[in-house]
Design a protein around this motif. Structure first.
Motif, PDB file in Angstrom:
ATOM      1  N   THR A   2       0.817  -1.180   0.000  1.00 23.71           N
ATOM      2  CA  THR A   2       0.000   0.000   0.000  1.00 23.71           C
ATOM      3  C   THR A   2       0.862   1.245   0.000  1.00 23.71           C
ATOM      4  O   THR A   2       1.908   1.293   0.659  1.00 23.71           O
ATOM      5  N   ASN A   3       0.416   2.233  -0.687  1.00 23.78           N
ATOM      6  CA  ASN A   3       1.108   3.501  -0.791  1.00 23.78           C
ATOM      7  C   ASN A   3       0.997   4.236   0.546  1.00 23.78           C
ATOM      8  O   ASN A   3      -0.086   4.367   1.112  1.00 23.78           O
ATOM      9  N   PRO A   4       2.120   4.750   1.139  1.00 25.97           N
ATOM     10  CA  PRO A   4       2.077   5.438   2.431  1.00 25.97           C
ATOM     11  C   PRO A   4       1.222   6.710   2.391  1.00 25.97           C
ATOM     12  O   PRO A   4       0.539   7.038   3.365  1.00 25.97           O
ATOM     13  N   LYS A   5       1.229   7.407   1.296  1.00 29.39           N
ATOM     14  CA  LYS A   5       0.407   8.613   1.204  1.00 29.39           C
ATOM     15  C   LYS A   5      -1.080   8.246   1.268  1.00 29.39           C
ATOM     16  O   LYS A   5      -1.883   8.928   1.886  1.00 29.39           O
ATOM     17  N   ARG A   6      -1.385   7.128   0.609  1.00 24.45           N
ATOM     18  CA  ARG A   6      -2.767   6.688   0.601  1.00 24.45           C
ATOM     19  C   ARG A   6      -3.216   6.259   2.003  1.00 24.45           C
ATOM     20  O   ARG A   6      -4.354   6.493   2.404  1.00 24.45           O
ATOM     21  N   SER A  10      -6.189   7.962   4.106  1.00 27.34           N
ATOM     22  CA  SER A  10      -7.275   7.136   4.643  1.00 27.34           C
ATOM     23  C   SER A  10      -7.413   7.345   6.147  1.00 27.34           C
ATOM     24  O   SER A  10      -8.532   7.426   6.680  1.00 27.34           O
TER      25      SER A  10
END
Length: 177
Positions: A2-6, A10
């Motif tokens: 998973t993308n850390p920014k995402r 979230s």
């Protein structure tokens, strides 16, 4: 993966949604509390009013102890008619009607029908105002008719019901309110 920014976005969105839900729930609970306090206040006031009403139902001073016998009522009507400049000969009669108890309470209403023949409306209104001004007598019905053999259109035949109320406690045989 998973993308850390995402994940941060979230988490921030979830935290914001949770914060908004808590704020909404708190506001709703405060509103419900205010409604509950108002309802409790209204209930207290209603109970006080109910107690006052029950006390007044047995208080003889609630209704004035007016006792208009036929002569006293006739005198009051004649006095009002004279003050209005009405000819006393136009007063045909005073006809007492059966008394009636007011909603199974200690108040009894005593109606009387007054009839006049060939009177002017202005004078009639002055008489009716004079009779009901102090609140002891109330006017409940008024009938106006033109006289049959009258050429003067200013004159009317009148039938009016006046009543007074008096305190009379219920007898033990009468149903209690």
């Amino acid at each position: 993966m998973t993308n850390p920014k995402r994940m941060v976005l979230s988490a921030v969105t979830l935290a914001l949604a949770l914060l908004l839900t808590v704020a909404w729930a708190s506001a709703w609970m405060l509103d419900q509390r205010a409604n509950s306090l108002q309802s409790a206040s209204d209930l207290r006031e209603s109970r006080q009013l109910a107690t006052a009403i029950l006390a007044l139902q047995t208080d003889p001073n609630t209704a004035k102890r007016i006792n208009f016998d036929g002569a006293a009522l006739a005198q009051r009507v004649e006095s009002a008619a004279q003050a209005a400049g009405m000819n006393l000969a136009t007063l045909e009669g005073l006809y007492p009607q059966p008394s009636r108890r007011h909603q199974q309470s200690s108040l009894v209403e005593y109606p009387t029908i007054l009839t006049w023949r060939s009177v002017e409306l202005a004078q009639l209104l002055m008489v009716l105002y004079d009779l009901s001004e102090d609140g002891e007598l109330t006017l409940s019905e008024l009938r106006l008719r033109t006289p049959h053999a009258q050429s003067d259109l200013r004159l009317w035949d009148v039938e009016v019901t006046v009543s007074y109320r008096a305190f009379e406690p219920l007898s033990p045989s009468e149903p209690q309110p």
